[in-house]
Design a protein around this motif. Structure first.
Motif, PDB file in Angstrom:
ATOM      1  N   LEU A 197      13.104  79.414  65.262  1.00  0.00           N
ATOM      2  CA  LEU A 197      13.170  78.946  63.865  1.00  0.00           C
ATOM      3  C   LEU A 197      12.325  77.691  63.675  1.00  0.00           C
ATOM      4  O   LEU A 197      12.223  77.167  62.570  1.00  0.00           O
ATOM      5  CB  LEU A 197      14.627  78.632  63.500  1.00  0.00           C
ATOM      6  N   SER A 198      11.710  77.202  64.761  1.00  0.00           N
ATOM      7  CA  SER A 198      11.051  75.893  64.727  1.00  0.00           C
ATOM      8  C   SER A 198       9.715  75.910  63.996  1.00  0.00           C
ATOM      9  O   SER A 198       9.237  74.861  63.556  1.00  0.00           O
ATOM     10  CB  SER A 198      10.822  75.401  66.161  1.00  0.00           C
ATOM     11  N   GLY A 199       9.091  77.088  63.906  1.00  0.00           N
ATOM     12  CA  GLY A 199       7.749  77.145  63.304  1.00  0.00           C
ATOM     13  C   GLY A 199       6.669  76.644  64.251  1.00  0.00           C
ATOM     14  O   GLY A 199       5.483  76.644  63.910  1.00  0.00           O
ATOM     15  N   ASP A 200       7.051  76.209  65.435  1.00  0.00           N
ATOM     16  CA  ASP A 200       6.094  75.679  66.433  1.00  0.00           C
ATOM     17  C   ASP A 200       5.650  76.858  67.316  1.00  0.00           C
ATOM     18  O   ASP A 200       6.390  77.325  68.183  1.00  0.00           O
ATOM     19  CB  ASP A 200       6.829  74.594  67.238  1.00  0.00           C
ATOM     20  N   HIS A 201       4.445  77.354  67.080  1.00  0.00           N
ATOM     21  CA  HIS A 201       3.995  78.584  67.752  1.00  0.00           C
ATOM     22  C   HIS A 201       3.937  78.456  69.260  1.00  0.00           C
ATOM     23  O   HIS A 201       4.269  79.398  69.983  1.00  0.00           O
ATOM     24  CB  HIS A 201       2.641  79.033  67.189  1.00  0.00           C
ATOM     25  N   ALA A 202       3.553  77.268  69.743  1.00  0.00           N
ATOM     26  CA  ALA A 202       3.488  77.058  71.202  1.00  0.00           C
ATOM     27  C   ALA A 202       4.892  77.098  71.791  1.00  0.00           C
ATOM     28  O   ALA A 202       5.132  77.718  72.835  1.00  0.00           O
ATOM     29  CB  ALA A 202       2.799  75.727  71.512  1.00  0.00           C
ATOM     30  N   ALA A 203       5.842  76.477  71.094  1.00  0.00           N
ATOM     31  CA  ALA A 203       7.240  76.454  71.582  1.00  0.00           C
ATOM     32  C   ALA A 203       7.819  77.866  71.574  1.00  0.00           C
ATOM     33  O   ALA A 203       8.552  78.251  72.501  1.00  0.00           O
ATOM     34  CB  ALA A 203       8.081  75.517  70.714  1.00  0.00           C
ATOM     35  N   ILE A 204       7.480  78.643  70.558  1.00  0.00           N
ATOM     36  CA  ILE A 204       7.976  80.026  70.462  1.00  0.00           C
ATOM     37  C   ILE A 204       7.411  80.852  71.633  1.00  0.00           C
ATOM     38  O   ILE A 204       8.140  81.582  72.311  1.00  0.00           O
ATOM     39  CB  ILE A 204       7.590  80.653  69.098  1.00  0.00           C
ATOM     40  N   ALA A 205       6.110  80.698  71.872  1.00  0.00           N
ATOM     41  CA  ALA A 205       5.473  81.444  72.967  1.00  0.00           C
ATOM     42  C   ALA A 205       6.112  81.065  74.310  1.00  0.00           C
ATOM     43  O   ALA A 205       6.366  81.940  75.151  1.00  0.00           O
ATOM     44  CB  ALA A 205       3.973  81.179  72.983  1.00  0.00           C
ATOM     45  N   ARG A 206       6.381  79.751  74.494  1.00  0.00           N
ATOM     46  CA  ARG A 206       7.009  79.299  75.767  1.00  0.00           C
ATOM     47  C   ARG A 206       8.396  79.909  75.914  1.00  0.00           C
ATOM     48  O   ARG A 206       8.755  80.373  76.986  1.00  0.00           O
ATOM     49  CB  ARG A 206       7.111  77.766  75.793  1.00  0.00           C
ATOM     50  N   TRP A 207       9.188  79.877  74.832  1.00  0.00           N
ATOM     51  CA  TRP A 207      10.552  80.417  74.876  1.00  0.00           C
ATOM     52  C   TRP A 207      10.512  81.910  75.226  1.00  0.00           C
ATOM     53  O   TRP A 207      11.255  82.383  76.078  1.00  0.00           O
ATOM     54  CB  TRP A 207      11.248  80.204  73.525  1.00  0.00           C
ATOM     55  N   ARG A 208       9.619  82.634  74.571  1.00  0.00           N
ATOM     56  CA  ARG A 208       9.542  84.092  74.818  1.00  0.00           C
ATOM     57  C   ARG A 208       9.152  84.383  76.260  1.00  0.00           C
ATOM     58  O   ARG A 208       9.706  85.278  76.887  1.00  0.00           O
ATOM     59  CB  ARG A 208       8.537  84.736  73.849  1.00  0.00           C
ATOM     60  N   GLU A 209       8.215  83.616  76.766  1.00  0.00           N
ATOM     61  CA  GLU A 209       7.786  83.868  78.142  1.00  0.00           C
ATOM     62  C   GLU A 209       8.905  83.564  79.138  1.00  0.00           C
ATOM     63  O   GLU A 209       9.145  84.327  80.073  1.00  0.00           O
ATOM     64  CB  GLU A 209       6.526  83.058  78.476  1.00  0.00           C
ATOM     65  N   THR A 210       9.611  82.451  78.913  1.00  0.00           N
ATOM     66  CA  THR A 210      10.735  82.099  79.796  1.00  0.00           C
ATOM     67  C   THR A 210      11.792  83.200  79.781  1.00  0.00           C
ATOM     68  O   THR A 210      12.311  83.612  80.827  1.00  0.00           O
ATOM     69  CB  THR A 210      11.372  80.760  79.338  1.00  0.00           C
ATOM     70  N   GLN A 211      12.106  83.686  78.570  1.00  0.00           N
ATOM     71  CA  GLN A 211      13.106  84.751  78.434  1.00  0.00           C
ATOM     72  C   GLN A 211      12.650  86.030  79.132  1.00  0.00           C
ATOM     73  O   GLN A 211      13.429  86.694  79.809  1.00  0.00           O
ATOM     74  CB  GLN A 211      13.347  85.037  76.951  1.00  0.00           C
ATOM     75  N   ALA A 212      11.372  86.374  78.943  1.00  0.00           N
ATOM     76  CA  ALA A 212      10.846  87.599  79.558  1.00  0.00           C
ATOM     77  C   ALA A 212      10.913  87.493  81.078  1.00  0.00           C
ATOM     78  O   ALA A 212      11.293  88.453  81.770  1.00  0.00           O
ATOM     79  CB  ALA A 212       9.413  87.837  79.096  1.00  0.00           C
ATOM     80  N   ARG A 213      10.574  86.315  81.604  1.00  0.00           N
ATOM     81  CA  ARG A 213      10.615  86.137  83.064  1.00  0.00           C
ATOM     82  C   ARG A 213      12.041  86.242  83.586  1.00  0.00           C
ATOM     83  O   ARG A 213      12.297  86.900  84.596  1.00  0.00           O
ATOM     84  CB  ARG A 213      10.023  84.773  83.465  1.00  0.00           C
ATOM     85  N   ALA A 214      12.975  85.599  82.891  1.00  0.00           N
ATOM     86  CA  ALA A 214      14.375  85.615  83.338  1.00  0.00           C
ATOM     87  C   ALA A 214      14.917  87.046  83.314  1.00  0.00           C
ATOM     88  O   ALA A 214      15.558  87.505  84.260  1.00  0.00           O
ATOM     89  CB  ALA A 214      15.208  84.698  82.443  1.00  0.00           C
ATOM     90  N   ARG A 215      14.622  87.756  82.242  1.00  0.00           N
ATOM     91  CA  ARG A 215      15.095  89.132  82.090  1.00  0.00           C
ATOM     92  C   ARG A 215      14.491  90.032  83.181  1.00  0.00           C
ATOM     93  O   ARG A 215      15.181  90.878  83.745  1.00  0.00           O
ATOM     94  CB  ARG A 215      14.669  89.610  80.701  1.00  0.00           C
ATOM     95  N   THR A 216      13.218  89.843  83.453  1.00  0.00           N
ATOM     96  CA  THR A 216      12.554  90.663  84.467  1.00  0.00           C
ATOM     97  C   THR A 216      13.152  90.378  85.847  1.00  0.00           C
ATOM     98  O   THR A 216      13.392  91.305  86.628  1.00  0.00           O
ATOM     99  CB  THR A 216      11.036  90.389  84.477  1.00  0.00           C
ATOM    100  N   ARG A 217      13.406  89.086  86.135  1.00  0.00           N
ATOM    101  CA  ARG A 217      13.961  88.702  87.448  1.00  0.00           C
ATOM    102  C   ARG A 217      15.314  89.380  87.662  1.00  0.00           C
ATOM    103  O   ARG A 217      15.591  89.916  88.731  1.00  0.00           O
ATOM    104  CB  ARG A 217      14.108  87.177  87.519  1.00  0.00           C
ATOM    105  N   VAL A 218      16.155  89.394  86.622  1.00  0.00           N
ATOM    106  CA  VAL A 218      17.514  89.948  86.752  1.00  0.00           C
ATOM    107  C   VAL A 218      17.486  91.476  86.766  1.00  0.00           C
ATOM    108  O   VAL A 218      18.096  92.118  87.618  1.00  0.00           O
ATOM    109  CB  VAL A 218      18.398  89.433  85.594  1.00  0.00           C
ATOM    110  N   ARG A 219      16.752  92.063  85.804  1.00  0.00           N
ATOM    111  CA  ARG A 219      16.848  93.523  85.639  1.00  0.00           C
ATOM    112  C   ARG A 219      15.890  94.313  86.519  1.00  0.00           C
ATOM    113  O   ARG A 219      16.209  95.418  86.924  1.00  0.00           O
ATOM    114  CB  ARG A 219      16.544  93.899  84.186  1.00  0.00           C
ATOM    115  N   ARG A 220      14.698  93.772  86.714  1.00  0.00           N
ATOM    116  CA  ARG A 220      13.672  94.520  87.439  1.00  0.00           C
ATOM    117  C   ARG A 220      12.923  93.618  88.414  1.00  0.00           C
ATOM    118  O   ARG A 220      11.713  93.408  88.276  1.00  0.00           O
ATOM    119  CB  ARG A 220      12.696  95.172  86.449  1.00  0.00           C
ATOM    120  N   PRO A 221      13.628  93.100  89.438  1.00  0.00           N
ATOM    121  CA  PRO A 221      12.936  92.212  90.387  1.00  0.00           C
ATOM    122  C   PRO A 221      11.753  92.899  91.082  1.00  0.00           C
ATOM    123  O   PRO A 221      10.831  92.230  91.545  1.00  0.00           O
ATOM    124  CB  PRO A 221      14.028  91.827  91.382  1.00  0.00           C
ATOM    125  N   ASP A 222      11.765  94.240  91.093  1.00  0.00           N
ATOM    126  CA  ASP A 222      10.655  94.975  91.732  1.00  0.00           C
ATOM    127  C   ASP A 222       9.332  94.790  90.985  1.00  0.00           C
ATOM    128  O   ASP A 222       8.269  94.998  91.567  1.00  0.00           O
ATOM    129  CB  ASP A 222      10.992  96.470  91.804  1.00  0.00           C
TER     130      ASP A 222
END
Ligand code: ADE
Length: 223
Positions: A197-222
């Motif tokens: 909701l911040s409107g800060d595109h860099a912050a949004i991109a960082r958040w999405r990447e962190t989430q994607a990495r965390a999700r991948t680590r848990v669900r598909r470590p392969d």
């Protein structure tokens, strides 16, 4: 791209090819689909396409003549195809394979039924043999639709540019997609994460990447 699906159940495939993304691609003239029933190439009056296996055992085997006659007839009409056979014995289908298949002008997808194909179908022509996963379906029809959809949605002009570009970055990084939210901002007390909701595109991109990495680590470590 011209996609020909060879099946004993073309009527089962037709509605899906008219729907959603596949239908849009054909309306836009980006993809064309032809459904061919290889039973029409049977040489006998009972329209037989299968027979009992030499050596015994359960089930029936698809005979070589109707399928090879059908493929050869199609290639005389349209020119040669990149030929794909859908079987559980094939190479695993991946996003990378889907991307590679977009390079071909003509794809031919052969859907099996019964216990399998007479081996001489493989010997007589060159096939790219694809499996969509380590499970056995009743036939290659659903796998052929899976492959068609995965390939056609990558063709230029089928999806919006924005969506395809976004997906590419996840695809190449070998990451699962990040979580998505839409309105309302609060649903049953659950709030949309603040960075979105911040409107800060860099912050949004960082958040999405962190989430994607965390999700991948848990669900598909392969990955
Ligand atoms: N035919 C039957 N099962 C299949 C699978 N898992 N992949 C591709 N073709 C199939």
């Amino acid at each position: 791209m011209h996609v020909v699906l060879l099946s004993l159940f073309p009527e089962a495939l037709a509605p899906y090819l008219r729907s959603s993304i596949l239908g849009i691609a054909s309306e836009k003239g980006i993809a064309r689909y032809d459904l061919v029933d290889f039973r029409d190439f049977s040489r006998d009056r009972h329209r037989t396409v299968d027979d009992r296996p030499f050596g015994g055992g359960p089930g029936m085997v698809l005979k070589p003549e109707p399928i090879l006659d059908c493929v050869e007839w199609l290639e005389r009409r349209h020119g040669s195809f990149h030929r794909i056979m859908l079987t559980p014995c094939g190479q695993p289908f991946t996003q990378e394979r889907a991307g590679d298949l977009t390079e071909h002008e003509r794809l031919l997808l052969l859907c099996g039924r019964y216990e399998g194909f007479d081996e001489r179908i493989r010997e007589e022509l060159e096939w790219d043999e694809i499996s969509i996963g380590d499970y056995v379906l009743a036939g290659g029809e659903l796998p052929a639709l899976v492959v068609t959809e995965a390939v056609v949605r990558l063709l230029p002009g089928v999806l919006g540019d924005e969506r395809s570009a976004q997906e590419e970055s996840f695809q190449t990084a070998g990451l699962l997609d990040h979580p998505h939210y839409t309105r309302p901002r609060v649903f049953r007390g659950r709030e949309v994460p603040a960075p979105l909701l911040s409107g800060d595109h860099a912050a949004i991109a960082r958040w999405r990447e962190t989430q994607a990495r965390a999700r991948t680590r848990v669900r598909r470590p392969d990955l």
